[in-house]
Design an enzyme around this catalytic site. Structure first.
Site, PDB file in Angstrom:
ATOM      1  N   CYS A 166     -18.786   2.434 -24.744  1.00 50.18           N
ATOM      2  CA  CYS A 166     -17.804   3.453 -24.094  1.00 50.18           C
ATOM      3  C   CYS A 166     -18.368   4.914 -23.934  1.00 50.18           C
ATOM      4  CB  CYS A 166     -16.664   3.421 -25.170  1.00 50.18           C
ATOM      5  SG  CYS A 166     -16.187   2.097 -25.600  1.00 50.18           S
ATOM      6  N   HIS A 172     -39.145 -31.417 -29.152  1.00 52.84           N
ATOM      7  CA  HIS A 172     -38.146 -31.822 -30.319  1.00 52.84           C
ATOM      8  C   HIS A 172     -36.724 -31.589 -29.704  1.00 52.84           C
ATOM      9  CE1 HIS A 172     -41.726 -32.430 -32.948  1.00 52.84           C
ATOM     10  NE2 HIS A 172     -41.925 -31.159 -32.341  1.00 52.84           N
ATOM     11  N   TRP A 198     -15.393  -0.027 -22.984  1.00 52.49           N
ATOM     12  CA  TRP A 198     -16.134  -1.398 -22.982  1.00 52.49           C
ATOM     13  C   TRP A 198     -15.168  -1.920 -23.951  1.00 52.49           C
ATOM     14  CZ3 TRP A 198     -18.675  -4.546 -26.606  1.00 52.49           C
ATOM     15  CH2 TRP A 198     -19.561  -5.629 -25.971  1.00 52.49           C
ATOM     16  N   LYS A 201     -34.847 -10.857 -19.959  1.00 52.38           N
ATOM     17  CA  LYS A 201     -34.623 -10.202 -18.605  1.00 52.38           C
ATOM     18  C   LYS A 201     -34.093 -10.845 -17.780  1.00 52.38           C
ATOM     19  CE  LYS A 201     -35.337  -7.246 -20.048  1.00 52.38           C
ATOM     20  NZ  LYS A 201     -34.486  -6.064 -20.689  1.00 52.38           N
ATOM     21  N   LYS A 209     -25.424  -0.510 -22.402  1.00 51.48           N
ATOM     22  CA  LYS A 209     -27.003   0.094 -22.664  1.00 51.48           C
ATOM     23  C   LYS A 209     -26.983   0.365 -24.039  1.00 51.48           C
ATOM     24  CE  LYS A 209     -30.941   1.802 -21.361  1.00 51.48           C
ATOM     25  NZ  LYS A 209     -31.823   0.931 -20.909  1.00 51.48           N
ATOM     26  N   GLU A 223     -30.361 -11.668 -18.237  1.00 57.26           N
ATOM     27  CA  GLU A 223     -29.405 -10.342 -18.205  1.00 57.26           C
ATOM     28  C   GLU A 223     -29.091  -9.930 -16.764  1.00 57.26           C
ATOM     29  OE1 GLU A 223     -30.528  -7.190 -21.466  1.00 57.26           O
ATOM     30  OE2 GLU A 223     -32.181  -7.660 -20.301  1.00 57.26           O
ATOM     31  N   ASN A 238     -14.868   6.522 -28.772  1.00 54.75           N
ATOM     32  CA  ASN A 238     -15.925   5.690 -28.980  1.00 54.75           C
ATOM     33  C   ASN A 238     -16.046   5.244 -30.345  1.00 54.75           C
ATOM     34  OD1 ASN A 238     -16.451   6.265 -26.375  1.00 54.75           O
ATOM     35  ND2 ASN A 238     -18.440   7.154 -26.664  1.00 54.75           N
ATOM     36  N   GLY A 239     -16.454   3.722 -30.684  1.00 53.04           N
ATOM     37  CA  GLY A 239     -16.529   3.267 -31.881  1.00 53.04           C
ATOM     38  C   GLY A 239     -15.364   2.338 -32.255  1.00 53.04           C
ATOM     39  N   ARG A 255     -24.150   3.075 -19.385  1.00 55.37           N
ATOM     40  CA  ARG A 255     -23.559   2.584 -20.775  1.00 55.37           C
ATOM     41  C   ARG A 255     -23.013   1.212 -20.698  1.00 55.37           C
ATOM     42  NH1 ARG A 255     -24.207   7.033 -24.634  1.00 55.37           N
ATOM     43  NH2 ARG A 255     -22.639   5.759 -25.966  1.00 55.37           N
ATOM     44  N   GLU A 304     -39.031 -12.077 -23.971  1.00 54.93           N
ATOM     45  CA  GLU A 304     -38.287 -10.840 -23.264  1.00 54.93           C
ATOM     46  C   GLU A 304     -38.064 -11.173 -21.775  1.00 54.93           C
ATOM     47  OE1 GLU A 304     -36.882  -8.252 -23.824  1.00 54.93           O
ATOM     48  OE2 GLU A 304     -37.434  -7.120 -21.950  1.00 54.93           O
TER      49      GLU A 304
END
Ligand code: G6P
Length: 590
Positions: free
Chosen positions: A2, A490, A75, A471, A585, A474, A99-100, A27, A467
């Protein structure tokens, strides 16, 4: 996650609020809204989806004239993305953005319902508005103070009172600043939202309440007005521009050589300025997402070359685990934003146990930068694309220098000068790797229609694979997994089908033959292999060969290739590269 912006001054706030919201888009969000105030009138407009939808709605509405407003990108956490759940929220005389997360929202809602208060949304935020309204008689500061005594959780709040002409703000565990202008002032969850108007700001600390007029800001702590330091950001206005690139992600990848040089410079000149990790018997690395994968590379280098035992964990696990701190321990926290809720909680846990904390962080004013015992700052500058690239490279770079310094202190380094000389050449070598975009485009063409892709590697190459895989998923939404090359058989090898792409990272000479055998295993089941290596491979059609360099720095040449392959693949699939769906973000909730 947010975002908040608020304005009070002499101008009409709409353009400022919308411009601010656009700067916060990176964000991550799924709905947006604004509230404007004039005398005792407050008008809110909200919409689901992109800010453009909100703009369209504003254009078709006859809005009140105003010099005071708040705005928000949401968000979703409590309740799906919808207009009812979007901020600002209103209850009685109160309109606010938040926010939060309010952890006891359900309990408070039930209590307020029994007192006859009704709710229109599913959000925790509306509960805070109702609570402040309940306590509001004459003094906004008293009402905020009383309400927040009952609230558990994290919040950054921008608040309007129907019969008061000023703007109020308060925060706990979620960042909020007060921007200072000429006959105008602002609130923002992130300096990026107001950088077009001012570079001066006040950092609100936990539970401080800001009372903001157009020409005066008072910060109140425990009922008293306190003096606050005025900070100045060196963020450039144009740091928000794409500089001619199609996407921030590409721009930020291309910045890697420059930011690496800037970050490394002081340490290559004075390696001593890096902390001495040999003072500790145990090292814990704690982070989230890509920062955790940067930590994985650090762990491998510290163990392999500095003979140092390292534990690593994702912060969301570490914060709740029974950690036995029975040896002299340091906790290394890695975070680009310095505001990731779980990483903050992990840091505070270590501090409660009197454990030293070292932060590797980009945002110098962030909570993690301010609360950790010592810091190493990476010089990434603002990173706008949700998927981290340049900040990740710098986190890996710093971990490599720390491992090198630790090995040196323990007298484990044979070719001291060679390693440091190579570090100096790194920016040029990374640039060489970045300049081979045609190769990455070719590989992207080979994989962009696939729905499942594997990455394999061993030891450091496994850490790098993680990574690469993250990437790719995402930004391109292709399902992808990274596996230790020896582990694939396995179970997971049952998923390998004719033509399925498998990326193999091979740079570690001590183990490469083993990885080669694993490549044969997947090839013989029909996989289409793509090798990313520091040597060339015969009879291998798809491969990228990067310059060979000291093992400390080899991941720094492999990762840019994986970032660009992910970027080019996402581009071919027409994805929203800079703002992938559902991602944020800065993850300021747990
Ligand atoms: C989010 C971002 C990731 C990042 C992670 C940790 O998930 O999308 O790119 O790696 O948070 O963020 P931090 O700011 O703590 O490095």
């Amino acid at each position: 996650m947010c975002g908040i912006i608020g304005y009070i001054g002499e101008k009409n706030p709409i353009d400022i609020l919308i411009n601010g919201l656009k700067s916060l888009e990176y964000r991550g969000y799924d709905s947006a809204g604004i509230a404007l105030k004039n005398k005792d009138q407050v008008e809110t407009i909200k919409s689901v989806g992109k800010i453009i939808n909100l703009e369209e709605k504003i254009k078709s509405t006859d809005l009140i004239s105003s010099n005071l407003g708040i705005a928000h990108t949401r968000w979703a956490t409590h309740g799906r993305p919808s207009e009812e759940n979007a901020h600002p929220h209103q209850s009685g005389k109160i309109t606010l953005v938040h926010n939060g997360i309010i952890e006891n929202a359900d309990e408070l809602r039930e209590k307020l319902k029994k007192e006859g208060i009704s709710f229109y949304s599913e959000t925790d935020t509306e509960v805070v508005a109702a609570l402040i309204n309940k306590y509001y008689e004459k003094s906004p500061v008293d009402a905020i103070t009383k309400a927040l005594q009952e609230v558990k959780g994290s919040y950054a709040l921008g608040i309007l009172f129907e019969d008061n002409e000023d703007l109020y703000a308060v925060r706990k565990d979620s960042p909020l600043i007060v921007g200072l202008g000429q006959k105008e002032n602002f609130i923002a969850s992130d300096i990026a939202a107001i950088i077009d108007y001012t570079n001066k700001y006040i950092l609100l600390e936990e539970k401080e309440i800001a009372h903001i007029r157009k020409d005066k800001v008072e910060v109140i702590k425990e009922g008293k007005v306190i003096d606050k330091k005025i900070e100045q950001t060196n963020l450039e206005k144009d740091s928000k521009d794409k500089n001619g690139y199609d996407h921030y992600m590409l721009k930020e990848i291309m910045e890697e050589p420059v930011v690496l040089e800037k970050t490394f410079k002081p340490y290559l000149e004075h390696l001593d300025s890096l902390p001495d990790l040999t003072k500790y018997e145990e090292i814990h690395i704690v982070a989230c997402g890509s920062a955790m994968y940067a930590g994985m590379i650090g762990k491998t280098l510290l163990e392999e070359y500095a003979n140092t035992k390292v534990e690593i964990d994702v912060a969301s696990e570490y914060r709740y685990k029974n950690i036995i701190y029975d040896r002299k321990t340091i906790v290394i926290l890695i975070s680009q934003s310095g505001e990731t809720a779980d990483t903050i909680a992990a840091m505070r846990k270590a501090k409660e146990h009197n454990i030293d904390t070292l932060a590797i962080v980009n945002v110098k004013t962030s909570t993690i930068a301010r609360e950790s015992d010592s810091q190493i700052f990476i010089e990434a500058g603002p990173e706008i694309a949700v998927a981290t690239t340049k900040a990740y490279i710098l986190q890996v770079g710093i971990m490599a220098l720390l491992a090198y310094k630790t090995a040196l202190t323990k007298d484990l380094v044979k070719e001291e000068h060679k390693v440091l000389e190579e570090a100096e050449h790194l920016p040029r070598l990374i640039k060489e790797v970045l300049d081979r975009q045609d190769e990455y485009k070719e590989i992207a063409k080979e994989i962009y229609k696939e729905e499942d892709i594997f990455f394999i590697g061993r030891k450091i190459d496994y850490a790098t694979s993680m990574e690469g895989s993250l990437k790719l998923k995402e930004v391109s939404y292709i399902h992808s997994e990274a596996y230790q090359a020896g582990e694939l058989k396995h179970g997971t090898i049952s998923l390998i089908d004719e033509g399925m792409p498998v990326f193999a990272i091979i740079t570690d000479d001590t183990i490469k033959d083993k990885t080669v055998s694993n490549i044969e295993e997947v090839k013989s089941r029909g996989a289409k292999t793509i090798i990313i290596s520091n040597e060339s491979w015969d009879n291998q059609k798809l491969q990228v060969v990067v310059p060979r360099i000291s093992p400390y720095f080899q991941p720094l040449l492999i990762v840019p290739t994986l970032q660009l392959i992910a970027y080019e693949t996402a581009k071919l699939r027409g994805c929203d590269i800079d703002k992938p769906k559902n991602l944020a973000k800065s993850v300021t909730v747990e």
